[in-house]
Scaffold this active site. Structure first.
Site, PDB file in Angstrom:
ATOM      1  N   GLU A 173    -157.320 -37.104   6.527  1.00  0.00           N
ATOM      2  CA  GLU A 173    -156.264 -36.198   6.066  1.00  0.00           C
ATOM      3  C   GLU A 173    -155.387 -36.831   4.982  1.00  0.00           C
ATOM      4  OE1 GLU A 173    -154.101 -34.337   9.236  1.00  0.00           O
ATOM      5  OE2 GLU A 173    -155.835 -33.160   9.851  1.00  0.00           O
TER       6      GLU A 173
ATOM      7  N   GLU B 145    -162.221 -32.296  12.711  1.00  0.00           N
ATOM      8  CA  GLU B 145    -161.218 -31.943  13.722  1.00  0.00           C
ATOM      9  C   GLU B 145    -161.056 -30.441  13.770  1.00  0.00           C
ATOM     10  OE1 GLU B 145    -157.298 -33.668  13.490  1.00  0.00           O
ATOM     11  OE2 GLU B 145    -158.086 -35.639  12.938  1.00  0.00           O
TER      12      GLU B 145
END
Length: 463
Positions: free
Chosen positions: A169, A369
């Site tokens: 991320e 995720e």
């Protein structure tokens, strides 16, 4: 018994679960580990809910063998875990801390013994504080240090680990950690700030973003040079996806334009090797400084792209304007999951992979995720009946199946998270796990959603 009505996934699909080092390991000072920016940030008054820290977390560092068996009981055939950079290099650079490296070597062996394929994330936000003291991600030296660290891990673990995610991320740890960001859900602004908690100018923030993608590119080069020749490497970035309000050609084109724009500083440059002209023009004097050599590294060929998919960035429709799209705000009554930022929009699990495939055409995609927080109360009988999480998983996995059926090359999904853990600044009051953790006793209890995930993995399908 095989369910003949299930939506079957391709043979070899990875039904995985995911965690991150700072959120589960604990053992903050064990065996020569140095402090990370999260060790420091979590101990800063006012930064964490209830003053929670990762000092103990769920004590995975000492309970990893039990935890791997629990993961096996979830039906998972793959486990995405992260390595704590300051466990390997307590000062960020220098000599390898053998005790830290040995822990991860034992962790990998335990997974292989349990029939679980290890997927390593090299950076899940826990920068060594020693490097932050020297400028952190504002310094190009941090990108070089990350490449050295990545190579050291590849050399030591690459004989058993074949899949490596570089950084997790990027868009979130850059923006939320160095300026802070706000999102609006149900008409309310949600402010998110992460370690190291800086408030940089846009110009400096864009330079941090460049150093992050440079670290990705340099690490790919370093791992290819130092590690075994069969490594599979890619990033695990958060996907800021635009969901079209309807599946018309014009609206899909609008969603493609918007999605590429939303990811122009990160996924787009990593997958194309160049900054989009529109991004550079819009940034103007705030654009990052870079060299041709930087861009060659950043555009290093990848084996896959990992994307974390939770929510759409926006719903969009086609528009006759310069951008080619119009953003549609979610209504005040739009449902959400347990986290205040998490609007319930399961169709993003279809549109995300579909758009990644149509825009960038990667060799393979992993959903690194997806998951949700829920109000996980324990019943008197000792069960956690998380029907909302079960509903969420069934909805997103059905949408993911549709994306794969239409040609998106998705090779696996990693549910976030295997266990309840320290949910960053949300502390221990925000539970994402398939497995409930009593933080006082460290007792692990699989939830109702865990049973659903195990059965789905066993039949390689959703029913």
């Amino acid at each position: 018994m095989q369910n003949t009505h299930a939506l079957s996934f391709p043979k070899g699909f990875r039904w995985g679960v995911a965690t991150a080092a700072y959120q589960i390991e604990g053992a903050a000072n064990a065996d020569g580990k140095g402090p990370s920016i999260w060790d420091v940030y979590a101990h800063t008054p006012g930064k964490m809910a209830n003053g929670d820290t990762g000092d103990v977390a769920i004590d995975h560092y000492h309970r990893y063998r039990e935890d791997i068996q629990t993961i096996r009981g979830l039906g998972a055939n793959a486990y995405r875990f992260s390595i704590s950079w300051p466990r390997i290099f307590p000062n960020g650079t220098g000599k390898v801390n053998e005790a830290g490296m040995d822990f991860y070597s034992r962790l990998v062996d335990a997974q292989l013994e349990a029939g679980i394929e290890p997927f390593v994330t090299l950076y899940h936000w826990d920068l060594p504080q020693a490097l932050q003291d020297k400028g952190g991600w504002q310094s190009r030296d941090t990108a070089r240090a990350f490449a050295d660290y990545a190579a050291a891990v590849a050399v030591r673990l690459g004989d058993r680990v074949k899949h490596f995610f570089t950084l997790n991320e990027l868009q979130n740890f850059v923006d939320m950690g160095h300026q802070g960001t706000s999102i609006v859900v149900q008409g309310r602004e949600q402010r998110i700030e992460l370690a190291p908690g800086l408030k940089l100018s846009t110009r400096d923030l864009n330079q941090v973003a460049h150093h992050a993608v440079l670290a990705h590119g340099l690490s790919v080069q370093a791992m290819r040079a130092a590690g075994p020749g069969n490594l599979q490497i890619g990033p695990a970035d958060v996907l800021f996806a635009a969901v079209p309000v309807s599946d018309t050609p014009a609206n899909v084109r609008a969603a493609e334009r918007a999605t590429r724009t939303y990811n122009d500083r990160f996924l787009d440059v990593m997958l194309t090797g160049r900054y989009d002209d529109a991004y550079l023009a819009k940034a103007g004097p705030d654009a990052p400084r870079f060299t041709d050599e930087d861009m060659r590294a950043i555009g290093s060929p990848l084996d896959f792209v990992g994307v974390n998919i939770y929510v759409p960035k926006n719903y969009v429709e086609a528009a006759d304007n310069a951008s080619g799209f119009r953003e549609i705000p979610t209504s005040l009554s739009h449902p959400r999951m347990g986290s205040r930022w998490h609007s319930f929009s399961p169709e993003v699990m279809y549109w995300g992979p579909r758009l990644v495939n149509s825009i960038w055409k990667p060799k393979a995609i992993y959903v690194t995720e997806n998951g949700c927080a829920a109000d996980d109360a324990m019943t008197p009988e000792g069960r956690v009946l998380d029907t909302d999480r079960l509903m969420y998983l069934r909805a997103v996995m059905t949408n993911l199946h549709r994306a794969i059926a239409e040609g998106a090359p998705v090779r696996g999904n990693f549910a976030w998270s295997a266990f309840d853990n320290l949910e960053w600044t949300g502390g221990y009051g925000v539970r994402f796990g398939l497995v409930h953790v009593d933080f006082a006793t460290q007792r692990r209890t699989p939830k109702l959603s865990a049973d659903w995930y195990r059965r789905a993995a066993e039949m390689n399908g959703v029913a």
